[in-house]
Design a protein around this motif. Structure first.
Motif, PDB file in Angstrom:
ATOM      1  N   ASP A  26       0.833  -1.212   0.000  1.00  0.00           N
ATOM      2  CA  ASP A  26       0.000   0.000   0.000  1.00  0.00           C
ATOM      3  C   ASP A  26       0.866   1.259   0.000  1.00  0.00           C
ATOM      4  O   ASP A  26       0.568   2.238  -0.698  1.00  0.00           O
ATOM      5  N   PHE A  27       1.943   1.233   0.781  1.00  0.00           N
ATOM      6  CA  PHE A  27       2.845   2.386   0.849  1.00  0.00           C
ATOM      7  C   PHE A  27       3.471   2.673  -0.507  1.00  0.00           C
ATOM      8  O   PHE A  27       3.518   3.827  -0.956  1.00  0.00           O
ATOM      9  N   TYR A  28       3.961   1.630  -1.186  1.00  0.00           N
ATOM     10  CA  TYR A  28       4.579   1.833  -2.491  1.00  0.00           C
ATOM     11  C   TYR A  28       3.591   2.445  -3.484  1.00  0.00           C
ATOM     12  O   TYR A  28       3.956   3.294  -4.294  1.00  0.00           O
ATOM     13  N   ALA A  29       2.349   2.001  -3.416  1.00  0.00           N
ATOM     14  CA  ALA A  29       1.332   2.561  -4.313  1.00  0.00           C
ATOM     15  C   ALA A  29       1.029   4.012  -3.965  1.00  0.00           C
ATOM     16  O   ALA A  29       0.894   4.862  -4.856  1.00  0.00           O
ATOM     17  N   GLY A  32       3.490   6.611  -5.246  1.00  0.00           N
ATOM     18  CA  GLY A  32       3.559   6.780  -6.688  1.00  0.00           C
ATOM     19  C   GLY A  32       4.456   5.836  -7.444  1.00  0.00           C
ATOM     20  O   GLY A  32       4.775   6.089  -8.613  1.00  0.00           O
ATOM     21  N   CYS A  33       4.877   4.746  -6.812  1.00  0.00           N
ATOM     22  CA  CYS A  33       5.695   3.770  -7.531  1.00  0.00           C
ATOM     23  C   CYS A  33       4.894   3.150  -8.674  1.00  0.00           C
ATOM     24  O   CYS A  33       3.678   2.989  -8.584  1.00  0.00           O
ATOM     25  N   ASP A  34       5.593   2.803  -9.734  1.00  0.00           N
ATOM     26  CA  ASP A  34       4.964   2.134 -10.876  1.00  0.00           C
ATOM     27  C   ASP A  34       4.941   0.619 -10.697  1.00  0.00           C
ATOM     28  O   ASP A  34       4.160  -0.077 -11.343  1.00  0.00           O
ATOM     29  N   GLY A  35       5.819   0.130  -9.837  1.00  0.00           N
ATOM     30  CA  GLY A  35       5.885  -1.306  -9.629  1.00  0.00           C
ATOM     31  C   GLY A  35       6.701  -1.635  -8.404  1.00  0.00           C
ATOM     32  O   GLY A  35       7.229  -0.748  -7.710  1.00  0.00           O
ATOM     33  N   VAL A  36       6.801  -2.932  -8.135  1.00  0.00           N
ATOM     34  CA  VAL A  36       7.578  -3.415  -6.995  1.00  0.00           C
ATOM     35  C   VAL A  36       8.243  -4.725  -7.393  1.00  0.00           C
ATOM     36  O   VAL A  36       7.653  -5.548  -8.104  1.00  0.00           O
ATOM     37  N   ALA A  64      -1.136  -5.797  -4.770  1.00  0.00           N
ATOM     38  CA  ALA A  64      -0.549  -4.704  -5.558  1.00  0.00           C
ATOM     39  C   ALA A  64      -1.551  -3.980  -6.451  1.00  0.00           C
ATOM     40  O   ALA A  64      -1.318  -2.837  -6.833  1.00  0.00           O
ATOM     41  N   ALA A  65      -2.629  -4.641  -6.817  1.00  0.00           N
ATOM     42  CA  ALA A  65      -3.657  -4.020  -7.660  1.00  0.00           C
ATOM     43  C   ALA A  65      -3.063  -3.495  -8.956  1.00  0.00           C
ATOM     44  O   ALA A  65      -2.766  -4.245  -9.859  1.00  0.00           O
ATOM     45  N   LYS A  66      -2.839  -2.174  -9.046  1.00  0.00           N
ATOM     46  CA  LYS A  66      -2.390  -1.571 -10.294  1.00  0.00           C
ATOM     47  C   LYS A  66      -0.868  -1.572 -10.465  1.00  0.00           C
ATOM     48  O   LYS A  66      -0.367  -1.212 -11.523  1.00  0.00           O
ATOM     49  N   LEU A  67      -0.130  -1.941  -9.433  1.00  0.00           N
ATOM     50  CA  LEU A  67       1.320  -1.966  -9.541  1.00  0.00           C
ATOM     51  C   LEU A  67       1.785  -3.198 -10.314  1.00  0.00           C
ATOM     52  O   LEU A  67       1.236  -4.286 -10.148  1.00  0.00           O
ATOM     53  N   GLN A  68       2.798  -3.021 -11.151  1.00  0.00           N
ATOM     54  CA  GLN A  68       3.425  -4.170 -11.782  1.00  0.00           C
ATOM     55  C   GLN A  68       4.360  -4.840 -10.768  1.00  0.00           C
ATOM     56  O   GLN A  68       5.097  -4.156 -10.069  1.00  0.00           O
ATOM     57  N   VAL A  69       4.336  -6.149 -10.711  1.00  0.00           N
ATOM     58  CA  VAL A  69       5.177  -6.873  -9.765  1.00  0.00           C
ATOM     59  C   VAL A  69       6.164  -7.753 -10.525  1.00  0.00           C
ATOM     60  O   VAL A  69       5.775  -8.563 -11.364  1.00  0.00           O
ATOM     61  N   ILE A  70       7.452  -7.562 -10.237  1.00  0.00           N
ATOM     62  CA  ILE A  70       8.507  -8.423 -10.757  1.00  0.00           C
ATOM     63  C   ILE A  70       8.937  -9.351  -9.628  1.00  0.00           C
ATOM     64  O   ILE A  70       9.177  -8.895  -8.500  1.00  0.00           O
ATOM     65  N   VAL A  71       9.036 -10.634  -9.919  1.00  0.00           N
ATOM     66  CA  VAL A  71       9.372 -11.617  -8.891  1.00  0.00           C
ATOM     67  C   VAL A  71      10.762 -12.185  -9.163  1.00  0.00           C
ATOM     68  O   VAL A  71      11.025 -12.725 -10.236  1.00  0.00           O
ATOM     69  N   GLY A  72      11.656 -12.050  -8.189  1.00  0.00           N
ATOM     70  CA  GLY A  72      12.974 -12.658  -8.309  1.00  0.00           C
ATOM     71  C   GLY A  72      12.865 -14.169  -8.206  1.00  0.00           C
ATOM     72  O   GLY A  72      12.289 -14.683  -7.249  1.00  0.00           O
ATOM     73  N   VAL A  73      13.399 -14.867  -9.198  1.00  0.00           N
ATOM     74  CA  VAL A  73      13.293 -16.333  -9.217  1.00  0.00           C
ATOM     75  C   VAL A  73      14.664 -17.002  -9.234  1.00  0.00           C
ATOM     76  O   VAL A  73      14.764 -18.204  -9.479  1.00  0.00           O
ATOM     77  N   SER A  74      15.714 -16.239  -8.975  1.00  0.00           N
ATOM     78  CA  SER A  74      17.059 -16.814  -8.969  1.00  0.00           C
ATOM     79  C   SER A  74      17.124 -17.959  -7.957  1.00  0.00           C
ATOM     80  O   SER A  74      16.626 -17.845  -6.834  1.00  0.00           O
ATOM     81  N   ALA A 211      15.184   3.362   0.765  1.00  0.00           N
ATOM     82  CA  ALA A 211      14.151   3.434   1.806  1.00  0.00           C
ATOM     83  C   ALA A 211      13.134   4.556   1.599  1.00  0.00           C
ATOM     84  O   ALA A 211      12.097   4.566   2.254  1.00  0.00           O
ATOM     85  N   PHE A 212      13.436   5.495   0.692  1.00  0.00           N
ATOM     86  CA  PHE A 212      12.527   6.617   0.452  1.00  0.00           C
ATOM     87  C   PHE A 212      12.160   6.665  -1.030  1.00  0.00           C
ATOM     88  O   PHE A 212      12.605   7.569  -1.758  1.00  0.00           O
ATOM     89  N   PRO A 213      11.364   5.712  -1.497  1.00  0.00           N
ATOM     90  CA  PRO A 213      11.053   5.652  -2.932  1.00  0.00           C
ATOM     91  C   PRO A 213      10.339   6.883  -3.453  1.00  0.00           C
ATOM     92  O   PRO A 213      10.413   7.193  -4.644  1.00  0.00           O
ATOM     93  N   ASP A 214       9.667   7.624  -2.566  1.00  0.00           N
ATOM     94  CA  ASP A 214       8.994   8.837  -3.011  1.00  0.00           C
ATOM     95  C   ASP A 214       9.995   9.860  -3.552  1.00  0.00           C
ATOM     96  O   ASP A 214       9.675  10.641  -4.455  1.00  0.00           O
ATOM     97  N   VAL A 215      11.230   9.852  -3.042  1.00  0.00           N
ATOM     98  CA  VAL A 215      12.272  10.739  -3.556  1.00  0.00           C
ATOM     99  C   VAL A 215      12.616  10.360  -4.997  1.00  0.00           C
ATOM    100  O   VAL A 215      12.742  11.224  -5.871  1.00  0.00           O
ATOM    101  N   LEU A 216      12.743   9.066  -5.247  1.00  0.00           N
ATOM    102  CA  LEU A 216      13.075   8.602  -6.595  1.00  0.00           C
ATOM    103  C   LEU A 216      11.918   8.867  -7.555  1.00  0.00           C
ATOM    104  O   LEU A 216      12.142   9.205  -8.718  1.00  0.00           O
ATOM    105  N   VAL A 217      10.700   8.691  -7.089  1.00  0.00           N
ATOM    106  CA  VAL A 217       9.520   8.996  -7.912  1.00  0.00           C
ATOM    107  C   VAL A 217       9.557  10.455  -8.351  1.00  0.00           C
ATOM    108  O   VAL A 217       9.340  10.781  -9.520  1.00  0.00           O
ATOM    109  N   GLU A 218       9.863  11.343  -7.414  1.00  0.00           N
ATOM    110  CA  GLU A 218       9.901  12.768  -7.729  1.00  0.00           C
ATOM    111  C   GLU A 218      11.051  13.097  -8.673  1.00  0.00           C
ATOM    112  O   GLU A 218      10.893  13.894  -9.612  1.00  0.00           O
TER     113      GLU A 218
END
Length: 228
Positions: A26-29, A32-36, A64-74, A211-218
């Motif tokens: 919820d926080f990532y959404a 304003g993140c586009d994905g996680v 995630a609803a509208k967020l795109q999710v990438i899953v690490g499978v290594s 830790a502060f993805p909102d900074v990167l979004v901006e």
């Protein structure tokens, strides 16, 4: 855009903290993140068994609803990589991420490994190539990355986390322009330390555990508006 790499929250006794997964997502959404990206290095994937890893991925995807999710499978073995990749995609993931195992040294070993990995998960699954030599101790030159991309049509993204690796970005984008490599997305890591320089070199956004993805979004929004 901006993809946050999520930690995996645990209870004190080691159980997966599902309520915290929901709050994280919820926080990532909200910021304003586009994905996680989940089950990456920050997600401590090696601490999970196969059932836990699948459960964590599905929980993030469901929330995630509208967020795109990438899953690490290594994974050490291709069978477990295949199982998690198929389960994640069936649950609604946007794609998966694969990192090279630390024992790879030569260019041929690296390219052969990724050909085998793609065969294992299936060529229909879009995947992200993780390039993080500082932690994984595998050095992938631009030529190796180009070979992997050209070998696999399903490779759609590079998670660039070389340090700082700006010349590598310029080289890859140059090959795209002259037609010697097809276009892929390049998202960068290293907590956004070089993000403004990397955006100037033509990357498409960030994919990091900062830790502060909102900074990167901006920062990303400002760069797209021509404001540095």
């Amino acid at each position: 855009g901006t993809f946050a790499i999520a930690p995996t929250p645990f209870h004190d006794d080691g159980r997966i903290d599902e309520a915290s997964i929901d709050r994280l997502t919820d926080f990532y959404a909200e910021v304003g993140c586009d994905g996680v990206t989940v089950l990456g290095i920050l997600g401590e994937a090696p601490k999970l068994d196969a059932a836990e890893a699948e459960a964590v991925a599905k929980r993030f995807i469901k929330r995630a609803a509208k967020l795109q999710v990438i899953v690490g499978v290594s994974a050490p073995g291709f069978a477990s990589m295949h199982a998690l990749a198929r389960a994640a995609m069936d649950a609604g993931a946007a794609g998966v991420m694969i990192a090279p195992p630390p024992h790879l040294r030569t260019d041929e070993q690296i390219t052969t490994y990724f050909r085998q990995a793609v065969e294992a998960i299936g060529t229909d699954i879009p995947w992200c190539l993780q390039d993080y030599p500082l932690t994984l101790s595998v050095v992938m030159t631009p030529k190796v990355i180009r070979q992997i991309v050209m070998d696999s049509a399903s490779c759609v993204m590079l998670k660039h986390e070389d340090w700082p690796g700006l010349d590598k970005i310029t080289t890859l984008r140059g090959w795209e322009k002259d037609g010697s490599m097809r276009k892929i997305s390049i998202l960068v890591g290293n907590n956004g330390v070089f993000f403004d320089f990397e955006l100037d070199r033509g990357v498409d956004g960030a994919n990091t555990g900062y830790a502060f993805p909102d900074v990167l979004v901006e920062m990303f929004k400002l760069s797209r508006a021509g404001k540095w």
